[in-house]
Design a protein around this motif. Structure first.
Motif, short mmCIF file in Angstrom:
data_model
loop_
_atom_site.label_atom_id
_atom_site.label_comp_id
_atom_site.label_asym_id
_atom_site.label_seq_id
_atom_site.Cartn_x
_atom_site.Cartn_y
_atom_site.Cartn_z
N ILE A 3 0.85 -1.19 0.00
CA ILE A 3 0.00 0.00 0.00
C ILE A 3 0.88 1.24 0.00
CG2 ILE A 3 -1.75 1.28 1.27
CD1 ILE A 3 -2.71 -1.38 2.41
N ARG A 4 0.53 2.20 -0.83
CA ARG A 4 1.30 3.44 -0.90
C ARG A 4 0.37 4.61 -1.11
NH1 ARG A 4 2.25 5.24 -6.28
NH2 ARG A 4 1.26 3.88 -7.85
N ARG A 5 0.84 5.77 -0.84
CA ARG A 5 0.08 7.01 -1.08
C ARG A 5 0.22 7.40 -2.56
NH1 ARG A 5 -1.67 9.90 3.22
NH2 ARG A 5 -0.89 9.29 5.28
N LEU A 6 -0.91 7.79 -3.14
CA LEU A 6 -0.87 8.24 -4.52
C LEU A 6 -0.26 9.63 -4.60
CD1 LEU A 6 -4.40 7.11 -5.76
CD2 LEU A 6 -2.21 6.00 -6.23
N PRO A 7 0.45 9.93 -5.69
CA PRO A 7 1.00 11.29 -5.85
C PRO A 7 -0.13 12.31 -5.99
CG PRO A 7 1.33 9.97 -7.83
CD PRO A 7 0.84 9.03 -6.78
N GLU A 8 0.19 13.56 -5.63
CA GLU A 8 -0.82 14.62 -5.59
C GLU A 8 -1.46 14.83 -6.96
OE1 GLU A 8 -3.22 17.44 -3.74
OE2 GLU A 8 -1.83 15.95 -2.90
N VAL A 11 -4.01 12.12 -7.57
CA VAL A 11 -5.18 12.31 -6.73
C VAL A 11 -6.10 13.36 -7.33
CG1 VAL A 11 -5.99 13.12 -4.48
CG2 VAL A 11 -4.02 11.57 -4.62
#
Length: 615
Positions: A3-8, A11
């Motif tokens: 799991i990772r954060r999507l780039p701005e 998004v």
């Protein structure tokens, strides 16, 4: 995959996919921001349906440079001061519109607060390109260029510029209806297509954006039920369209598209319109904020009511009440196409030429013969009217032509003084044409009534009143009549025997494929009993699964009324004609038959004068 954060930027593009589906979606968000900013005039300019360019200019409160930077960040808004999302009263409140649009286009944002200098920020597909001072009047200007230019997967699904413009125009039309206190201008490729001024009344604004004739052919809706209020404009049943695209619903000032409206409108007009016709209307619903959820759709085009059945009842009741108040009104003027079918005989030496003009010295008041054979009057006329030599008529007049007497009308002896037409809106009957249409003289023109359509409506209203008062009186048949039907139709009728009895029709199952008719509604009189039962079976089979009990009964009553009304081709006495006119004047909805067609039209004195070249 972890799991990772999507780039701005990704998004923002995902958010844009929820909010910005097409140019009309971006336009809606920008215009709603202008409305919430307190603008009194909003100008919209589009190119290629908004695909290449969308520009929105308003004279609202404007933004400072710091507010502009914050407005381009996600979930930043000035429209929820106390974080009460249930009590929101503004059109926009999510704070996603500007950053979402800026992530899929080149966006130029310019704004100026009154008493301060203007500022500009340019964002190209999510990246700040430049910012600095800008010269502009107080307010805000937003320019969106090349929508989805760097997102080819989205851009290839856009439709043609013409289709995209139609969606954008519909968006502006709905927002302009919701706020008649704001002036709106829409220009497409340099051409101004919509221009409405601030301060118009609601009926004027709705008519300007739909059809100018709606003002004369509509009723005002003003209805309360508890804490909910319904206002608006609804067309007369005879002023209709073939599609339901001219029906608009607004909830607390917010334009929404809701299936509840379509069903409620169909219920209100169900015995006034043909099934493939739709009224023109704009309804403005005001309910407490806690009774409606406006946050169920990212683009805020849908709402959810806490009590949808109550809202549907409010819409149906409000429309029926307004239409009941209309009485016998209908679209009274004949269409321009119908008037164009009238042909005036040209006059020699006058406006045109005529092949049937009287010869010199002949008077139109010359006495006409009224007996068969070749009487003296006929010989005098033959000698008087001499066709020119060499014409086709010469051979006819040289022989012994068969004489046909001039047509004449039969007038009834008056048993009572002729009433004064000025005291009756539908006038006084003067005769009958083709044994189908009643011709009446009113104070302001000539009224033509379709006797079958008019009587069909009158019979239906009588049946509705009788049902409301406890049931329709029935008349027993001397010999019960057997109607042969297929088994499924008999099953459908058998399930509704009790409901049909309330309408005066007494049926009994007579074997697997037949029904026995023991009594019919007394007000229908003698008629085609078998045809009536077969039509009722078709009605119930077609709509039994989709309509409420009352709507089913209304359909059945309408079918009965059609069978029991005065048919075209029946000769009526003058007293019968006048009785029909008088009842129409006091009967609600008598301006249209059960299928939505007008029962009467009026040819005004001015129209008649135009036909004869007097005006």
């Amino acid at each position: 995959m972890p799991i990772r954060r999507l780039p701005e930027h990704l998004v923002n593009r995902i958010a844009a996919g929820e909010v910005v589906e097409r140019p009309a979606s971006a336009l809606k968000e920008l215009v709603e921001n202008a409305v919430d900013a307190g603008a009194t005039r909003i100008t919209v300019r589009l190119s290629s349906g908004g695909i290449d360019r969308v520009e929105v200019i308003d004279d609202g409160c404007g933004m400072s440079a710091e507010e502009m930077a914050l407005a381009l960040e996600r979930h930043a808004t000035s429209k929820l001061p106390d974080d009460d999302i249930e009590g929101v009263e503004t059109l926009g409140f999510r704070g996603e519109a500007l950053p979402s649009i800026a992530s899929v286009s080149r966006l130029t944002l310019e704004s100026r607060v009154r008493g301060a200098e203007g500022w500009s920020r340019i964002v190209d597909n999510g990246d700040l390109e430049e910012e600095g001072p800008a010269a502009l009047p107080p307010g805000t200007r937003v320019l969106v260029e090349n929508l989805f230019a760097k997102v080819p997967a989205r851009r290839k699904f856009l439709r043609t510029p013409r289709s995209e413009y139609a969606a954008a125009a519909d968006t502006i039309r709905r927002l302009a209806m919701a706020r008649s206190d704001i002036g709106f201008t829409l220009e497409h490729d340099g051409r101004r297509n919509i221009a409405v001024q601030p301060g118009e009344t609601r009926p004027e604004r709705v008519a300007a954006l739909t059809d100018r004739q709606l003002i004369e052919n509509s009723v005002a809706v003003d209805y309360d039920r508890g804490t909910a209020k319904l206002e608006g404009v609804a067309s007369l049943p005879t002023f209709n369209r073939g599609v339901a695209d001219h029906q608009y619903l607004f909830v607390n000032g917010r334009p929404v598209k809701d299936r509840l409206l379509i069903g409620a409108v169909r219920g209100a007009y169900q015995d006034l319109l043909a099934r493939d016709r739709h009224p023109v209307l704009a309804l403005f619903l005001t309910v407490p904020a806690g009774e409606v959820d406006v946050n169920v759709h990212p683009a805020k085009t849908e709402v959810r009511f806490r009590e949808p059945a109550n809202i549907r009842g409010l819409i149906v009741g409000g429309l029926r009440h307004a239409l009941d108040e209309a009485g016998f009104r209908s679209v009274q003027r004949p269409s321009a196409a119908a008037l164009g079918n009238w042909q005036a005989e040209p006059v020699e030496g006058g406006v045109g030429q005529s092949s049937t003009a009287y010869p010199q010295g002949y008077s139109s008041e010359h006495p006409q013969p009224h007996q068969q054979g070749h009487p003296q009057g006929f010989q005098q006329r033959a000698a008087f009217f001499t066709p020119p030599p060499g014409s086709d008529q010469a051979s006819v007049w040289d022989g012994a032509p068969e004489y046909q007497p001039a047509p004449e009308g039969k007038a009834e002896a008056a048993e009572a003084p002729v009433p004064d037409a000025a005291t009756h809106p539908l006038g006084i009957a003067r005769g009958q044409v083709s044994e189908t249409y009643i011709v009446a003289e009113a104070e302001d023109g000539l009224v033509i009534v379709d006797q079958h359509a008019a009587h069909e409506r009158l019979v239906l209203e009588r049946m509705n009143r009788a049902v409301a008062e406890g049931g329709v009186a029935s008349q027993g048949l001397l010999v019960p009549e057997v109607v042969d039907l297929d088994e499924s139709a008999c099953d459908a009728l058998e399930e509704r025997i009790g409901e049909l009895a309330e309408l005066g029709l007494e049926l009994e199952r007579f074997g697997p494929k037949a029904m026995l008719v023991r009594a019919t509604p007394a007000m229908l009189g003698a008629g085609d009993t078998k045809g009536l039962v077969r039509d009722l079976a078709d009605e119930i089979a077609a709509y039994d699964q989709h309509l409420s009990l009352k709507e089913k009964l209304d359909h059945v009553a309408a079918t009965m009324a059609c069978h029991g009304s005065v048919r075209a081709g029946r000769v009526l006495a003058v007293a019968e004609m006048n009785a029909l006119l008088r009842e129409m004047e006091v009967t609600p909805h008598s301006g249209q038959c059960n299928h939505g067609r007008p029962t009467w039209v009026k040819l005004g004195h001015g129209d008649i004068e135009k036909l004869f070249g007097r005006k």
